[in-house]
Design a protein around this motif. Structure first.
Motif, PDB file in Angstrom:
ATOM      1  N   SER A 109     -10.327  -8.125   4.928  1.00 12.06           N
ATOM      2  CA  SER A 109     -11.080  -7.144   4.756  1.00 12.06           C
ATOM      3  C   SER A 109     -11.820  -7.088   3.341  1.00 12.06           C
ATOM      4  O   SER A 109     -12.695  -6.754   3.120  1.00 12.06           O
ATOM      5  CB  SER A 109     -10.328  -5.856   4.880  1.00 12.06           C
ATOM      6  OG  SER A 109     -11.171  -4.694   4.498  1.00 12.06           O
TER       7      SER A 109
ATOM      8  N   GLN B  81      -1.426  -3.097   6.692  1.00 12.52           N
ATOM      9  CA  GLN B  81      -0.579  -2.751   5.515  1.00 12.52           C
ATOM     10  C   GLN B  81       0.255  -1.616   5.946  1.00 12.52           C
ATOM     11  O   GLN B  81       1.451  -1.817   5.373  1.00 12.52           O
ATOM     12  CB  GLN B  81      -1.682  -2.298   4.537  1.00 12.52           C
ATOM     13  CG  GLN B  81      -2.346  -3.250   3.952  1.00 12.52           C
ATOM     14  CD  GLN B  81      -3.512  -2.708   2.888  1.00 12.52           C
ATOM     15  OE1 GLN B  81      -3.297  -2.617   1.851  1.00 12.52           O
ATOM     16  NE2 GLN B  81      -4.570  -2.069   3.482  1.00 12.52           N
TER      17      GLN B  81
ATOM     18  N   ASN C 278      -4.570  -7.147   3.744  1.00 12.97           N
ATOM     19  CA  ASN C 278      -5.878  -6.802   3.590  1.00 12.97           C
ATOM     20  C   ASN C 278      -6.989  -7.688   3.129  1.00 12.97           C
ATOM     21  O   ASN C 278      -8.007  -7.478   2.785  1.00 12.97           O
ATOM     22  CB  ASN C 278      -5.997  -5.389   2.665  1.00 12.97           C
ATOM     23  CG  ASN C 278      -5.772  -5.709   1.292  1.00 12.97           C
ATOM     24  OD1 ASN C 278      -5.549  -6.932   0.765  1.00 12.97           O
ATOM     25  ND2 ASN C 278      -5.529  -4.587   0.330  1.00 12.97           N
TER      26      ASN C 278
ATOM     27  N   ALA D  95      -7.177  -3.770   8.644  1.00 11.71           N
ATOM     28  CA  ALA D  95      -6.458  -3.882   7.485  1.00 11.71           C
ATOM     29  C   ALA D  95      -5.654  -2.749   7.143  1.00 11.71           C
ATOM     30  O   ALA D  95      -4.377  -3.015   6.608  1.00 11.71           O
ATOM     31  CB  ALA D  95      -7.349  -4.366   6.161  1.00 11.71           C
ATOM     32  N   ARG D  96      -6.027  -1.476   7.192  1.00 12.63           N
ATOM     33  CA  ARG D  96      -5.045  -0.418   6.910  1.00 12.63           C
ATOM     34  C   ARG D  96      -3.853  -0.561   7.983  1.00 12.63           C
ATOM     35  O   ARG D  96      -2.839  -0.290   7.547  1.00 12.63           O
ATOM     36  CB  ARG D  96      -5.996   0.989   7.333  1.00 12.63           C
ATOM     37  CG  ARG D  96      -5.119   2.180   6.946  1.00 12.63           C
ATOM     38  CD  ARG D  96      -5.875   3.284   7.614  1.00 12.63           C
ATOM     39  NE  ARG D  96      -5.899   3.150   9.103  1.00 12.63           N
ATOM     40  CZ  ARG D  96      -6.497   4.004   9.966  1.00 12.63           C
ATOM     41  NH1 ARG D  96      -7.455   4.629   9.574  1.00 12.63           N
ATOM     42  NH2 ARG D  96      -6.296   3.693  11.377  1.00 12.63           N
TER      43      ARG D  96
ATOM     44  N   TYR E 282     -10.658  -2.601   1.000  1.00  9.66           N
ATOM     45  CA  TYR E 282      -9.623  -2.916   1.890  1.00  9.66           C
ATOM     46  C   TYR E 282      -9.586  -1.856   3.009  1.00  9.66           C
ATOM     47  O   TYR E 282      -8.576  -2.099   3.775  1.00  9.66           O
ATOM     48  CB  TYR E 282      -8.065  -2.616   1.239  1.00  9.66           C
ATOM     49  CG  TYR E 282      -8.075  -1.014   0.868  1.00  9.66           C
ATOM     50  CD1 TYR E 282      -7.356  -0.005   1.761  1.00  9.66           C
ATOM     51  CD2 TYR E 282      -8.601  -0.418  -0.310  1.00  9.66           C
ATOM     52  CE1 TYR E 282      -7.138   1.053   1.749  1.00  9.66           C
ATOM     53  CE2 TYR E 282      -8.487   0.847  -0.486  1.00  9.66           C
ATOM     54  CZ  TYR E 282      -7.750   1.826   0.359  1.00  9.66           C
ATOM     55  OH  TYR E 282      -7.813   3.218   0.443  1.00  9.66           O
TER      56      TYR E 282
END
Length: 316
Positions: free
Chosen positions: A102, A293, A99, A289-290, A284
């Motif tokens: 972001s 992850q 992340n 980014a989510r 984040y």
């Protein structure tokens, strides 16, 4: 063969839960990350997916006797009792760097919002105060060109914040445990020295017990009346009462916090503090980014259950 049971300590996106459900039986999310909040069947969990700010203490681990892996969504893992996890033979993983872009984008947004008073300007217009024939309706403030940005923490996020700040022609310095080889920016040997140098103090360091309330009265005084604090790390880094006092007394000019100590509860002192921007821990939370992850967490789980080395272990 039955699917391994995976316990969710908190809720996640529909995308992620669908990906997990293809391989695992899901339980949760928990109302609280605590042993006395476990739902029926949780004792069968072979994996726990959680986030850094939630407690994963010895009592919770003991209540999950079949646990083999804890996988953290995000870089941070400060909530886990690593000693208890190691004693129980539990592998701990996280998702470092996924992340970083972001969070760095958001950090620069908060720098601009606080230093250039963007939120206050929006409120100024909405309250009908924009009038007259003055050249500048609100008091002028320093621009970013030539302003000194101090980075407390120079990991993946700090490095990307520095690159963005450099594009604004800002001067940059940083503090980390030791100087970084090849980094072209000024190194300061303590957070206090960094604050004394900086106009804008950006917190982007991994939180642990050693740096709780690093942003305290002494550091805020060193930052000074033109200074701004930006926190995109963890709320525990900032003494909320000291920050509110500094804003009320004009010890610093402003602050922007994406994280708050004790979140999601926000202390009244912060809610009432002037020149403070608050956002709900979303630095984040871009979709890219989510997804990155989530994919990192899933890769750690897949490797673990296949008996292979996990790609992102946390040393325990």
């Amino acid at each position: 063969m039955s699917k391994p049971v995976v316990l969710l300590a908190c809720d996640f996106s529909a995308r992620f839960k669908a990906l997990l459900a293809e391989r695992y039986t899901l339980i949760g999310p928990l109302a609280r990350s605590a042993a006395d909040a476990l739902p029926p069947g949780a004792e069968q969990a072979a994996a726990l997916i959680t986030k850094g700010g939630l407690p994963t203490d010895a009592a919770l681990l003991a209540a999950l006797p079949g646990l083999g892996i804890i996988s953290f969504f995000g870089t941070g893992y400060e909530g886990v009792d690593l000693t208890a996890a190691a004693a129980q033979g539990v592998t701990v993983t996280h998702s470092p760097g996924a992340n970083a872009a972001s969070v760095a984008d958001f950090a620069m947004g908060l720098v601009l919002a606080s230093a250039r008073q963007i939120v206050a300007a929006d409120r100024f217009v909405r309250e009908g105060r924009w009038g007259g024939n003055s050249l500048v309706s609100m008091p002028a403030v320093p621009g970013l060109t030539g302003t000194r940005l101090g980075l407390y923490g120079y990991g993946a996020i700090g490095e990307k914040v520095a690159a963005r700040a450099a594009a604004f022609d800002m001067e940059i310095a940083y503090h980390s445990r030791s100087p970084k080889a090849g980094v072209p920016y000024l190194y300061k040997d303590s957070p206090l020295a960094l604050a004394d140098w900086a106009d804008i103090f950006v917190v982007a360091v991994r939180a642990d017990a050693s740096n709780r309330h690093t942003v305290n009265r002494a550091l805020l005084a060193a930052l000074g009346p033109q200074g701004h604090v930006i926190n995109v790390a963890r709320g525990s880094m900032v003494d909320s009462e000291a920050l509110a006092e500094a804003l009320e007394q004009g010890t610093i000019a402003g602050a922007a916090l994406d994280v708050v100590d004790g979140e999601p509860q926000v202390p009244d002192c912060l809610l009432k503090a002037p020149n403070l921007i608050l956002t709900p821990h979303i630095a984040y939370a871009s979709t890219s980014a989510r997804d990155a992850q989530e994919d990192r967490v899933l890769a750690n789980l897949v490797a673990f259950f296949a008996g292979q080395p996990v790609p992102n272990p946390v040393p325990v």
